[in-house]
Design a protein around this motif. Sequence first.
Motif, PDB file in Angstrom:
ATOM      1  N   LYS A  30       0.871  -1.207   0.068  1.00 16.13           N
ATOM      2  CA  LYS A  30      -0.029  -0.099   0.035  1.00 16.13           C
ATOM      3  C   LYS A  30       0.859   1.239   0.066  1.00 16.13           C
ATOM      4  O   LYS A  30       1.267   1.760   1.104  1.00 16.13           O
ATOM      5  N   TRP A  31       1.462   1.696  -1.429  1.00 14.77           N
ATOM      6  CA  TRP A  31       1.973   2.728  -1.197  1.00 14.77           C
ATOM      7  C   TRP A  31       1.518   3.948  -0.695  1.00 14.77           C
ATOM      8  O   TRP A  31       2.302   4.762  -0.365  1.00 14.77           O
ATOM      9  N   GLN A  32       0.325   4.268  -0.709  1.00 11.96           N
ATOM     10  CA  GLN A  32      -0.419   5.358  -0.322  1.00 11.96           C
ATOM     11  C   GLN A  32      -0.304   5.679   1.102  1.00 11.96           C
ATOM     12  O   GLN A  32      -0.467   6.794   1.769  1.00 11.96           O
ATOM     13  N   GLN A  33       0.012   4.610   1.827  1.00 11.96           N
ATOM     14  CA  GLN A  33       0.315   4.599   3.290  1.00 11.96           C
ATOM     15  C   GLN A  33       1.529   4.861   3.697  1.00 11.96           C
ATOM     16  O   GLN A  33       1.981   4.751   4.912  1.00 11.96           O
ATOM     17  N   MET A  34       2.506   4.860   2.703  1.00 12.48           N
ATOM     18  CA  MET A  34       3.955   5.104   3.083  1.00 12.48           C
ATOM     19  C   MET A  34       4.403   6.518   2.917  1.00 12.48           C
ATOM     20  O   MET A  34       3.946   7.365   1.932  1.00 12.48           O
ATOM     21  N   ASP A  35       5.308   7.056   3.732  1.00 12.65           N
ATOM     22  CA  ASP A  35       5.904   8.435   3.581  1.00 12.65           C
ATOM     23  C   ASP A  35       6.954   8.243   3.069  1.00 12.65           C
ATOM     24  O   ASP A  35       8.098   8.039   3.599  1.00 12.65           O
ATOM     25  N   ILE A  36       7.075   8.380   1.740  1.00 18.55           N
ATOM     26  CA  ILE A  36       8.375   8.048   0.676  1.00 18.55           C
ATOM     27  C   ILE A  36       9.118   9.164   0.889  1.00 18.55           C
ATOM     28  O   ILE A  36      10.751   9.047   0.933  1.00 18.55           O
ATOM     29  N   GLU A  37       8.806  10.550   1.096  1.00 18.25           N
ATOM     30  CA  GLU A  37       9.867  11.619   1.120  1.00 18.25           C
ATOM     31  C   GLU A  37      10.608  11.477   2.584  1.00 18.25           C
ATOM     32  O   GLU A  37      11.677  11.950   2.481  1.00 18.25           O
ATOM     33  N   MET A  43      17.238   8.242   4.632  1.00 14.78           N
ATOM     34  CA  MET A  43      18.112   7.667   4.096  1.00 14.78           C
ATOM     35  C   MET A  43      19.518   8.910   3.794  1.00 14.78           C
ATOM     36  O   MET A  43      20.594   8.356   3.908  1.00 14.78           O
ATOM     37  N   LEU A  44      19.048   9.959   3.430  1.00 19.66           N
ATOM     38  CA  LEU A  44      20.079  11.050   3.393  1.00 19.66           C
ATOM     39  C   LEU A  44      21.012  11.335   4.689  1.00 19.66           C
ATOM     40  O   LEU A  44      22.230  11.085   4.684  1.00 19.66           O
ATOM     41  N   HIS A  45      20.230  11.455   5.829  1.00 19.81           N
ATOM     42  CA  HIS A  45      20.841  11.706   6.905  1.00 19.81           C
ATOM     43  C   HIS A  45      21.264  10.557   7.711  1.00 19.81           C
ATOM     44  O   HIS A  45      22.361  10.867   8.481  1.00 19.81           O
ATOM     45  N   LEU A  46      21.167   9.335   7.139  1.00 15.92           N
ATOM     46  CA  LEU A  46      21.877   8.080   8.000  1.00 15.92           C
ATOM     47  C   LEU A  46      23.286   8.309   7.154  1.00 15.92           C
ATOM     48  O   LEU A  46      24.293   7.709   7.772  1.00 15.92           O
ATOM     49  N   CYS A  47      23.469   8.755   5.968  1.00 17.87           N
ATOM     50  CA  CYS A  47      24.725   8.985   5.551  1.00 17.87           C
ATOM     51  C   CYS A  47      25.557  10.088   5.878  1.00 17.87           C
ATOM     52  O   CYS A  47      26.965  10.076   5.753  1.00 17.87           O
ATOM     53  N   THR A  48      24.926  11.446   6.371  1.00 18.53           N
ATOM     54  CA  THR A  48      25.597  12.463   6.577  1.00 18.53           C
ATOM     55  C   THR A  48      25.414  12.995   8.021  1.00 18.53           C
ATOM     56  O   THR A  48      26.514  13.442   8.617  1.00 18.53           O
ATOM     57  N   ALA A  49      24.336  12.805   8.804  1.00 22.43           N
ATOM     58  CA  ALA A  49      24.285  12.981  10.015  1.00 22.43           C
ATOM     59  C   ALA A  49      23.124  12.247  10.759  1.00 22.43           C
ATOM     60  O   ALA A  49      21.973  12.493  11.168  1.00 22.43           O
ATOM     61  N   PRO A  50      23.388  10.893  11.001  1.00 18.46           N
ATOM     62  CA  PRO A  50      22.856   9.909  11.517  1.00 18.46           C
ATOM     63  C   PRO A  50      22.096  10.268  13.020  1.00 18.46           C
ATOM     64  O   PRO A  50      21.097   9.681  13.254  1.00 18.46           O
ATOM     65  N   PHE A 158      22.134  -0.791   7.575  1.00 20.62           N
ATOM     66  CA  PHE A 158      22.688  -1.518   6.357  1.00 20.62           C
ATOM     67  C   PHE A 158      22.881  -0.522   5.002  1.00 20.62           C
ATOM     68  O   PHE A 158      23.588  -0.642   4.230  1.00 20.62           O
ATOM     69  N   PHE A 159      22.047   0.714   5.041  1.00 19.64           N
ATOM     70  CA  PHE A 159      21.865   1.420   4.075  1.00 19.64           C
ATOM     71  C   PHE A 159      23.103   2.198   3.412  1.00 19.64           C
ATOM     72  O   PHE A 159      23.327   2.053   2.261  1.00 19.64           O
ATOM     73  N   PRO A 160      23.671   2.846   4.298  1.00 13.90           N
ATOM     74  CA  PRO A 160      24.975   3.613   4.118  1.00 13.90           C
ATOM     75  C   PRO A 160      26.085   2.532   3.709  1.00 13.90           C
ATOM     76  O   PRO A 160      26.869   2.713   2.720  1.00 13.90           O
ATOM     77  N   MET A 161      26.006   1.154   4.301  1.00 11.66           N
ATOM     78  CA  MET A 161      26.978   0.342   3.439  1.00 11.66           C
ATOM     79  C   MET A 161      26.595  -0.009   2.308  1.00 11.66           C
ATOM     80  O   MET A 161      27.588  -0.577   1.386  1.00 11.66           O
ATOM     81  N   PHE A 162      25.287  -0.167   1.959  1.00 11.86           N
ATOM     82  CA  PHE A 162      25.031  -0.445   0.744  1.00 11.86           C
ATOM     83  C   PHE A 162      25.464   0.515  -0.346  1.00 11.86           C
ATOM     84  O   PHE A 162      25.974   0.074  -1.587  1.00 11.86           O
ATOM     85  N   VAL A 163      25.527   1.711  -0.147  1.00 13.71           N
ATOM     86  CA  VAL A 163      25.747   2.903  -0.727  1.00 13.71           C
ATOM     87  C   VAL A 163      27.214   2.747  -1.214  1.00 13.71           C
ATOM     88  O   VAL A 163      27.866   3.020  -2.255  1.00 13.71           O
ATOM     89  N   MET A 164      28.156   2.382  -0.087  1.00  9.75           N
ATOM     90  CA  MET A 164      29.460   2.234  -0.501  1.00  9.75           C
ATOM     91  C   MET A 164      29.956   1.094  -1.001  1.00  9.75           C
ATOM     92  O   MET A 164      30.783   1.048  -1.717  1.00  9.75           O
ATOM     93  N   THR A 186      16.236  17.618  -0.579  1.00  6.96           N
ATOM     94  CA  THR A 186      16.337  16.104  -0.444  1.00  6.96           C
ATOM     95  C   THR A 186      16.845  15.291  -1.632  1.00  6.96           C
ATOM     96  O   THR A 186      17.760  14.538  -1.583  1.00  6.96           O
ATOM     97  N   SER A 187      16.147  15.795  -2.809  1.00 12.65           N
ATOM     98  CA  SER A 187      16.474  15.086  -3.825  1.00 12.65           C
ATOM     99  C   SER A 187      17.960  15.460  -4.437  1.00 12.65           C
ATOM    100  O   SER A 187      18.716  14.338  -4.990  1.00 12.65           O
ATOM    101  N   ILE A 188      18.282  16.650  -4.378  1.00 16.85           N
ATOM    102  CA  ILE A 188      19.683  16.904  -4.712  1.00 16.85           C
ATOM    103  C   ILE A 188      20.933  16.093  -3.888  1.00 16.85           C
ATOM    104  O   ILE A 188      21.971  15.702  -4.363  1.00 16.85           O
ATOM    105  N   SER A 189      20.525  16.100  -2.551  1.00 19.72           N
ATOM    106  CA  SER A 189      21.629  15.475  -1.695  1.00 19.72           C
ATOM    107  C   SER A 189      21.405  13.957  -1.939  1.00 19.72           C
ATOM    108  O   SER A 189      22.494  13.177  -1.797  1.00 19.72           O
TER     109      SER A 189
END
Length: 283
Positions: A30-37, A43-50, A158-164, A186-189
Amino acid sequence: MLPTVSKTRSSISTSRPNAMFPQYLRRIVKWQQMDIEYTFWQMLHLCTAPKIVYQHTKYHKQTKNQWARDEPAFVVICSLLLAVATVAYCAAYDHSAAHAVSVVISVLLFHFLLAGILLATCCWFLTNAYLREEAPNTCVVEQRVEWLYAFDVHCNSFFPMFVMLHCNFTVNDPFGSFMHNFNTETSISMTNILVFGSNTFFFSPLLVAHGFIPALLSNLLFMVAASYHHYLNFLGYDVLTFLERTTFFLYPIAIVIILSSILILSGFNPSRYFMNIYFSRLL
């Protein structure tokens, strides 16, 4: 009366996660119930400011009365990104479509989900059995680490390790259009982070080559990724005020550094080793 009340509250607190788990699973489709943004923001801040992410976890506990996420957007998006990354590696290195499908399923099912469930269960048991502070009296409501929260901590780590180690995005028009649907900052970062992660893919021929320099670079990359993974694991449990001695989760970093030094001196190349597991005919 007091022991009876304490037991009642304890049973309520332990049954709540079990009651929300089926609802959590139903929301996967149910994508409509997910906060994608918000997920991309995390995900952005887990890589930059967790630490900012886990500060918001405190707010989530205050408003929702639970530490764990109440919807699976992070797991779904992370799985999709991991699938796309694996498909790109298969396109570059694999020898058949059938084998590529098995590789994608293996990475998603075993490396991410089953390994994550196992690690989350171990941390969940360890924290509840040995790291919880003892209640000073029987009037205090017992607090326990939710299993879903332990799985969230694994996904966050896991996510930052996935990025690297895995990320291989080329920032093309479809991906750029998708990201522009979200907040500009958010999109640019996020795009910049995925471009950084794409270096692992484009430099993979160098990392899997023979020689000391490829082995050195590969071991350093794995060392940084694994150390950051354990650091995020520590942050995830350190934010829980009812836990003590959470620095235990930092100890594996010393083991990672020592092991990486030994592997560098021995000439072992972890990138070549893992690539050979899946694409041995071409490496």
